[in-house]
Design a protein around this motif. Structure first.
Motif, PDB file in Angstrom:
ATOM      1  N   VAL A  35       0.820  -1.223   0.000  1.00 45.73           N
ATOM      2  CA  VAL A  35       0.000   0.000   0.000  1.00 45.73           C
ATOM      3  C   VAL A  35       0.849   1.267   0.000  1.00 45.73           C
ATOM      4  O   VAL A  35       0.327   2.368  -0.022  1.00 45.73           O
ATOM      5  CB  VAL A  35      -0.969   0.035   1.212  1.00 45.73           C
ATOM      6  N   ARG A  36       2.174   1.110   0.048  1.00 44.93           N
ATOM      7  CA  ARG A  36       3.053   2.294   0.049  1.00 44.93           C
ATOM      8  C   ARG A  36       3.819   2.402  -1.263  1.00 44.93           C
ATOM      9  O   ARG A  36       5.027   2.619  -1.267  1.00 44.93           O
ATOM     10  CB  ARG A  36       4.019   2.216   1.229  1.00 44.93           C
ATOM     11  N   GLU A  37       3.122   2.217  -2.347  1.00 40.16           N
ATOM     12  CA  GLU A  37       3.742   2.271  -3.678  1.00 40.16           C
ATOM     13  C   GLU A  37       4.943   1.337  -3.751  1.00 40.16           C
ATOM     14  O   GLU A  37       5.982   1.683  -4.325  1.00 40.16           O
ATOM     15  CB  GLU A  37       4.152   3.710  -4.031  1.00 40.16           C
ATOM     16  N   ASP A  38       4.825   0.181  -3.123  1.00 47.48           N
ATOM     17  CA  ASP A  38       5.935  -0.765  -3.074  1.00 47.48           C
ATOM     18  C   ASP A  38       5.512  -2.120  -3.664  1.00 47.48           C
ATOM     19  O   ASP A  38       4.365  -2.308  -4.038  1.00 47.48           O
ATOM     20  CB  ASP A  38       6.412  -0.942  -1.622  1.00 47.48           C
ATOM     21  N   GLY A  39       6.499  -3.018  -3.745  1.00 47.07           N
ATOM     22  CA  GLY A  39       6.230  -4.365  -4.246  1.00 47.07           C
ATOM     23  C   GLY A  39       6.883  -4.609  -5.595  1.00 47.07           C
ATOM     24  O   GLY A  39       7.221  -3.677  -6.326  1.00 47.07           O
ATOM     25  N   SER A  40       7.043  -5.906  -5.927  1.00 47.38           N
ATOM     26  CA  SER A  40       7.799  -6.265  -7.126  1.00 47.38           C
ATOM     27  C   SER A  40       7.113  -5.844  -8.426  1.00 47.38           C
ATOM     28  O   SER A  40       7.772  -5.523  -9.411  1.00 47.38           O
ATOM     29  CB  SER A  40       8.057  -7.779  -7.144  1.00 47.38           C
ATOM     30  N   LEU A  41       5.774  -5.820  -8.425  1.00 51.42           N
ATOM     31  CA  LEU A  41       5.098  -5.462  -9.676  1.00 51.42           C
ATOM     32  C   LEU A  41       5.340  -3.992 -10.007  1.00 51.42           C
ATOM     33  O   LEU A  41       5.604  -3.636 -11.159  1.00 51.42           O
ATOM     34  CB  LEU A  41       3.594  -5.745  -9.588  1.00 51.42           C
ATOM     35  N   LEU A  42       5.266  -3.136  -8.978  1.00 51.51           N
ATOM     36  CA  LEU A  42       5.517  -1.710  -9.231  1.00 51.51           C
ATOM     37  C   LEU A  42       6.990  -1.465  -9.548  1.00 51.51           C
ATOM     38  O   LEU A  42       7.312  -0.587 -10.352  1.00 51.51           O
ATOM     39  CB  LEU A  42       5.065  -0.865  -8.039  1.00 51.51           C
ATOM     40  N   ASP A  43       7.874  -2.240  -8.932  1.00 50.42           N
ATOM     41  CA  ASP A  43       9.301  -2.114  -9.277  1.00 50.42           C
ATOM     42  C   ASP A  43       9.492  -2.403 -10.767  1.00 50.42           C
ATOM     43  O   ASP A  43      10.173  -1.664 -11.482  1.00 50.42           O
ATOM     44  CB  ASP A  43      10.151  -3.100  -8.466  1.00 50.42           C
TER      45      ASP A  43
END
Ligand code: AMP
Length: 506
Positions: free
Chosen positions: A131-139
């Motif tokens: 929920v904090r603009e994080d994670g592998s998909l957003l990377d």
């Protein structure tokens, strides 16, 4: 090439710089951000081999990025498959196995506990989104640049699969097309008079038809904006009503919680133009109390995962407490004999059947189940019992199945009963919905214990915690020496509901 529903949203966007989403932390997304962010994620999905018709299963907490992911799926030609955030790994394993998605996106902190389920289901790519603009998909999306060439999708192509709970056996995946979603949302824009001037308080979950389609598609197609709250928060909602919000959509629990707040007054709600309720019955008493406190008549509507919205109280004219209003334009509603399907006379109680561009394409990989829930002339048998009065208002009087609706969520007793019956020291159980002042209905289990080794109330609930989503857990577990049955051996749930009707009375 246009992807039907996304194309419609993009074409109706009022201006690229207009804000369409705002979070309590102050993150704002404009329509231009929607286009750019969804393009980046669509690139990342395509790079993982997602092609037209592939499912993308998603179990993530509510965030603006989850919306970008939904739009990215539409653009990449994928079928968006949102999953309730409360589902346990055991439950997720079933959905992944049934839907066979190419990509599964989960919360970063849950990845380890879900990898095994994904592996068993043969999912090729497990990605994360926090929920904090994080994670592998957003990377992965962050490294993508440039336009995305949308995968062509027409009105009849699938846009989403939403699982409903099954009355017998497991959940069914309701297949919704781009046309189903677009036609219903456009109808709601007009019927409820949404424009780009609107700002909706959006505190619903986004894995369910209400928050995802009724609220979000409608506001996006109107060019309006949304205050995106992670969950029901009466304090914040009341502040927003005085800080630019114009409308709210909620389940009945939202309204009972707000009524319990001393800050709910005519003054606090004077800038609001619309309050909509649905997903579960709104008590006529709540409707009247709301009008007395705020001067606004709640607009109640009726729909379901399979059909989108079917009926609505009018924007102008009487919003009748206890009624779900008139069939929406383009939607046909009729009441039939549940056994024979023969149409009944006006005023008689029977099965609610619906037909229209809103009605889904069938259950995923269940052609027989699908066929058995449609009449030969194309009407869908909703499973809800109702009547239509002399003015044309539809009333829902009960549910054909013994569905329990708690806080707007559906719980099918069989699922909970199966888990309880599997416990040591239990002979059998019956799960019913009992009126609850806060949740509408409280999931309630009546358990027949064995003579020896029977668990107590706390132990039953503790044993279920690992197996079932929290909203399905019984609020109370009662014990009885036997269950009431009819001559055919069927447990008489109506009788149980009568016996325990006062359980949660304050
Ligand atoms: P779901 O598929 O989770 O949206 O649940 C759909 C079911 O919720 C319907 O079949 C109805 O039984 C119930 N429901 C939805 N809206 C209403 C309403 N306004 N009043 C009573 N029941 C409702």
């Amino acid at each position: 090439m246009p992807a039907y529903l996304y194309d419609l949203i993009a074409r109706r966007a009022p201006s690229p710089s207009k804000v369409c989403l705002e979070t309590p932390e102050g993150r704002k997304l404009t329509f231009a951000d929607l286009a750019a962010g969804s393009a980046r994620i669509a690139h990342a999905l395509a790079a993982r081999g997602v092609v037209a018709g592939d499912r993308v299963a998603v179990q993530v907490d509510k965030s603006p990025d989850a919306i970008l992911l939904y739009l990215a799926c539409l653009r990449a030609g994928a079928v968006f498959l949102p999953l309730n955030t409360a589902y346990t790994p055991a439950e997720i394993e079933y959905f992944l196995g049934d839907a066979e998605p190419r990509v599964f996106v989960c919360e970063p902190q849950k990845k380890d506990s879900l990898l095994e389920a994904a592996r068993k289901a043969g999912v090729a790519h497990v990605e994360t989104m926090g929920v904090r603009e994080d994670g592998s998909l957003l990377d992965a999306a962050g490294t993508q640049t440039g336009e995305f060439a949308d995968v062509e999708r027409g009105a009849d192509d699938l846009a989403a699969i939403l699982y409903t709970s099954g009355t017998t056996g497991r959940s069914k995946g309701a297949m919704l097309s781009h046309g189903n979603l677009a036609s219903n949302a456009l109808t709601l824009v007009d019927y409820w008079r949404f424009t780009e001037k609107d700002a909706l308080i959006h505190a619903l979950p986004i894995y369910h038809t209400h928050g995802l389609f009724v609220a979000m598609n409608t506001l996006l197609l109107a060019g309006g904006s949304m205050f995106f709250l992670p969950k029901l928060d009466p304090d914040l909602m009341l502040q927003l009503m005085q800080r630019g919000a114009t409308a709210m959509m909620g389940v009945p629990t939202f309204y009972t919680r707000l009524l319990a707040h001393p800050g709910l007054t005519k003054e606090a709600t004077k800038n609001m133009r619309l309050f909509v309720s649905g997903s579960a019955p709104l008590l006529a008493e709540t409707h009247r109390e709301w009008t007395a406190r705020t001067g606004h008549a709640i607009l109640e509507r009726y729909g379901m995962t399979e059909t989108n919205m079917n009926t609505s109280n009018p924007y102008d004219g009487d919003r009748v407490p206890g009624a779900v209003g008139f069939p929406l334009p383009g939607v046909s509603v009729r009441i039939t004999d549940p056994e024979t399907g023969a149409p009944l006379k006006q005023g008689e109680i029977g099965m609610i059947e619906v037909k229209g561009p809103n009605v889904f394409k069938g259950y995923w990989r269940m052609p027989e189940k699908t066929a058995s829930e449609f009449r030969a002339d194309g009407f869908f048998i909703t499973g809800d019992l109702g009547k239509i009065d002399e003015r044309g208002y539809v009333f829902i009087v009960g549910r054909d199945k013994d569905l329990v609706i708690t806080g707007g969520f559906n719980v099918y007793p069989i699922e909970v009963e199966t888990e309880i019956d599997a416990l040591a020291g239990v002979v059998e159980s019956a799960v019913i919905g009992v009126p609850h002042p806060d949740f509408g209905e409280g999931v309630t289990a009546i358990v027949v214990p064995k003579k020896d080794g029977a668990p107590d109330e706390k132990q039953v609930i503790a044993a279920l915690e690992a197996r079932l989503a929290k909203f399905k857990l019984p609020k109370r577990v009662l014990f009885a020496s036997e269950l009431p049955r009819n001559a055919m051996g069927k447990v008489q749930k109506a009788e149980l509901r009568k016996t325990h009707g006062d359980l949660y009375k304050k």
